[in-house]
Design an enzyme around this catalytic site. Structure first.
Site, PDB file in Angstrom:
ATOM      1  N   GLU A 163     -13.529  78.199  38.033  1.00  0.00           N
ATOM      2  CA  GLU A 163     -12.228  78.674  37.586  1.00  0.00           C
ATOM      3  C   GLU A 163     -12.259  79.910  36.689  1.00  0.00           C
ATOM      4  O   GLU A 163     -11.899  79.838  35.502  1.00  0.00           O
ATOM      5  CB  GLU A 163     -11.473  77.554  36.868  1.00  0.00           C
ATOM      6  CG  GLU A 163     -11.142  76.390  37.769  1.00  0.00           C
ATOM      7  CD  GLU A 163     -10.237  75.360  37.119  1.00  0.00           C
ATOM      8  OE1 GLU A 163      -9.865  75.537  35.946  1.00  0.00           O
ATOM      9  OE2 GLU A 163      -9.879  74.383  37.794  1.00  0.00           O
ATOM     10  N   GLU A 362     -12.338  70.088  42.930  1.00  0.00           N
ATOM     11  CA  GLU A 362     -11.767  69.187  41.918  1.00  0.00           C
ATOM     12  C   GLU A 362     -10.385  68.760  42.358  1.00  0.00           C
ATOM     13  O   GLU A 362      -9.620  69.569  42.876  1.00  0.00           O
ATOM     14  CB  GLU A 362     -11.601  69.874  40.553  1.00  0.00           C
ATOM     15  CG  GLU A 362     -12.852  70.040  39.761  1.00  0.00           C
ATOM     16  CD  GLU A 362     -12.601  70.752  38.432  1.00  0.00           C
ATOM     17  OE1 GLU A 362     -11.489  70.636  37.883  1.00  0.00           O
ATOM     18  OE2 GLU A 362     -13.525  71.435  37.972  1.00  0.00           O
TER      19      GLU A 362
HETATM   20  C1  GCO Z   1     -10.292  72.574  35.057  1.00  0.00           C
HETATM   21  C2  GCO Z   1     -11.662  72.263  34.769  1.00  0.00           C
HETATM   22  C3  GCO Z   1     -11.927  70.832  34.415  1.00  0.00           C
HETATM   23  C4  GCO Z   1     -10.797  70.051  33.798  1.00  0.00           C
HETATM   24  C5  GCO Z   1      -9.933  69.417  34.844  1.00  0.00           C
HETATM   25  C6  GCO Z   1      -8.768  68.619  34.287  1.00  0.00           C
HETATM   26  O1  GCO Z   1      -9.936  72.581  36.208  1.00  0.00           O
HETATM   27  O2  GCO Z   1      -9.530  72.829  34.131  1.00  0.00           O
HETATM   28  O3  GCO Z   1     -12.437  72.622  35.832  1.00  0.00           O
HETATM   29  O4  GCO Z   1     -12.971  71.020  33.526  1.00  0.00           O
HETATM   30  O5  GCO Z   1     -11.278  69.073  32.971  1.00  0.00           O
HETATM   31  O6  GCO Z   1      -9.410  70.369  35.696  1.00  0.00           O
HETATM   32  O7  GCO Z   1      -7.935  69.449  33.560  1.00  0.00           O
END
Ligand code: GCO
Length: 457
Positions: A163, A362
């Site tokens: 990200e 994710e």
């Molecule tokens: C993000 C990160 C994660 C977070 C998850 C929940 O996407 O912000 O990759 O580390 O913990 O997304 O917010």
């Protein structure tokens, strides 16, 4: 058709969110260590100093993942644990930890997917200008090479960055995340360009040092779905997904086009080209390295419809729309909209544009999870959420999108950045006082999905 044979069912995590052991075995400081020390930065005043103590309890966590029959585990390597000063002297003890973790995973028949950078930027390099420094891409590539040389005989799957939109956008534009200092747009654009150069050079370092490496990256952003199935609305959602707006960090194509296509979007160049480093056109060659898959973190999307003039409009969310919950009353923390459509349209649009197998790197939700009187953690809302989202993903696969894998965020509850421990995203409950782990109902449910390769959804 459904999910293909060999579909990668996994879970994801990030070093600073789970490892703890912040001051052990020679680990250097990261911007997050320093950020957490500043009063008011973290909702509950906590830090990742201990987190899930995964550094010491990794074997237990791997055992649980084995019990849940995970095929893969996406973890991140902490750059300052490996290179305490960001570069130069290698901390062998730090690398030893990842050696042990990888060996344990392989022994448990779980394929490791390593993310090189998930936000814990070395503080020593921050003090030298971080991503603003023209040498920063090289620093990242040098670090990638160290990891590749040590783990590359056993780890074949890599994500370079997690990200970039967040670790530039929320860290250096708005300031909710470390280091939490606001810079003007010309600086943040320069930073992002360097980030992408770092990605390109890191891919080269991985290819040069890891036989048969499979490489991608894990951006986020910009998922839109159409209000109806009319061609006009579908086209509107696609436009919204790939548009450039003033909020450039949150526009998917600002990063994914240079990386995947070797170009900045025309509109981006018109609006922001003047801020790019002079060498930007030449740099695109380095940024645009062939990748093996396209990863994206997708949690929710927005609804778009045709504006009647060949453009798009965003449809506001309905009153009382479904959203995920936050824990322990500290406010609307990760109260995010529940929009399963995004796991159908997101992969579909991304596959159309970039033509690579799609990995959901994710997806998941924060719920109000507690240990019940029966000693179990019942989380029907998470099961329902996952059921809906995975059905949408399966529909994408049915429609011919090459969907390669799904990594649930997260394996264990953990340190949720600026929200501290007020959010619980795990399939495994973690008691942060005793470090006791309890597999949630959703963990067992996910095991059934893995066993049936999603046919039971
Ligand atoms: C993000 C990160 C994660 C977070 C998850 C929940 O996407 O912000 O990759 O580390 O913990 O997304 O917010």
């Amino acid at each position: 058709m459904g999910f293909k044979k060999g579909f990668i069912w996994g879970g994801a995590s990030a070093s600073y969110q789970i490892e703890g052991a912040a001051y052990e075995d020679g680990r250097g400081m990261s911007v997050w260590d320093m950020f957490c020390k500043q009063p008011g930065r973290i909702t509950d005043g906590s830090s990742g100093d201990v987190a899930c103590d995964h550094y010491h309890r990794y074997q237990e966590d791997v055992d649980i993942m084995r019990e849940l029959e995970f095929k893969a585990y996406r973890f991140s390597v902490a750059w300052p644990r490996v290179l305490p000063e960001g570069g130069g002297k290698i901390n062998e003890k730090g690398l030893d930890f990842y050696d042990r973790l990888v060996d344990a995973l392989l022994k448990a028949n779980i394929t490791p997917y390593a993310t090189l950078f998930h936000w814990d930027y070395p503080y020593a390099l921050f003090r030298r200008g971080a991503w603003l420094n023209p040498d920063s891409p090289k620093w990242f590539a040098d670090y990638a090479e160290v990891v590749a040389k040590r783990l590359g005989d056993r780890v074949k799957n890599f994500f370079t960055l997690n990200e970039p939109q967040c670790f530039i956008g929320i860290s250096y534009d708005s300031t909710e995340h470390a280091p939490g200092i606001s810079f003007p747009v010309w600086d943040t654009i320069t930073m992002m360009h360097h980030v992408m150069m770092g990605h390109g050079l890191a891919v080269k370092a991985l290819r040069g040092n890891v036989k048969d490496a499979q490489i991608g990256f894990a951006p986020c952003n910009g998922t839109f779905y159409p209000a109806t199935n009319s061609p006009g609305d579908i086209d509107a959602a696609r436009q919204a997904c790939f548009d450039t707006t003033e909020s450039w960090t949150w526009c998917l194509t600002s990063v994914s086009d240079p990386v995947m296509l070797g170009t900045y979007p025309e509109k981006f160049i018109k609006m922001f080209g003047k801020y790019l480093p002079a060498s930007w056109e030449k740099d695109l060659e380095t940024i645009h390295q062939p990748l093996d898959f396209y990863g994206q973190n997708i949690y929710n999307g927005s609804c778009a419809a045709s504006d009647g003039n060949g453009g798009y409009k965003i449809i506001p969310r309905a009153p009382g729309y479904a959203c995920t919950n936050a824990v322990n009353g500290l406010g609307n923390l990760s109260k995010w909209p529940v929009t399963p459509e995004c796991l159908y349209w997101g992969p579909k649009f991304l596959y159309e544009r970039y033509g690579k197998p799609i990995y959901i790197t994710e997806n998941g939700c924060s719920c109000h999870d507690v240990i019940s009187l029966d000693g179990k953690v019942h989380d029907p809302n998470r099961i329902d959420f996952l059921n809906r989202y995975l059905l949408a993903l399966r529909r994408a696969a049915d429609d011919g999108v090459d969907v390669g894998g799904y990594f649930h965020w997260c394996v264990t509850d953990n340190f949720e950045w600026a929200k501290g421990y007020t959010d619980r995203f795990g399939l495994i409950y973690c008691d942060f006082t005793t470090q006791q782990r309890v597999i949630k109902d959703s963990g067992y449910w996910y095991r059934e999905v893995i066993r049936a390769n999603g046919e039971n959804l």
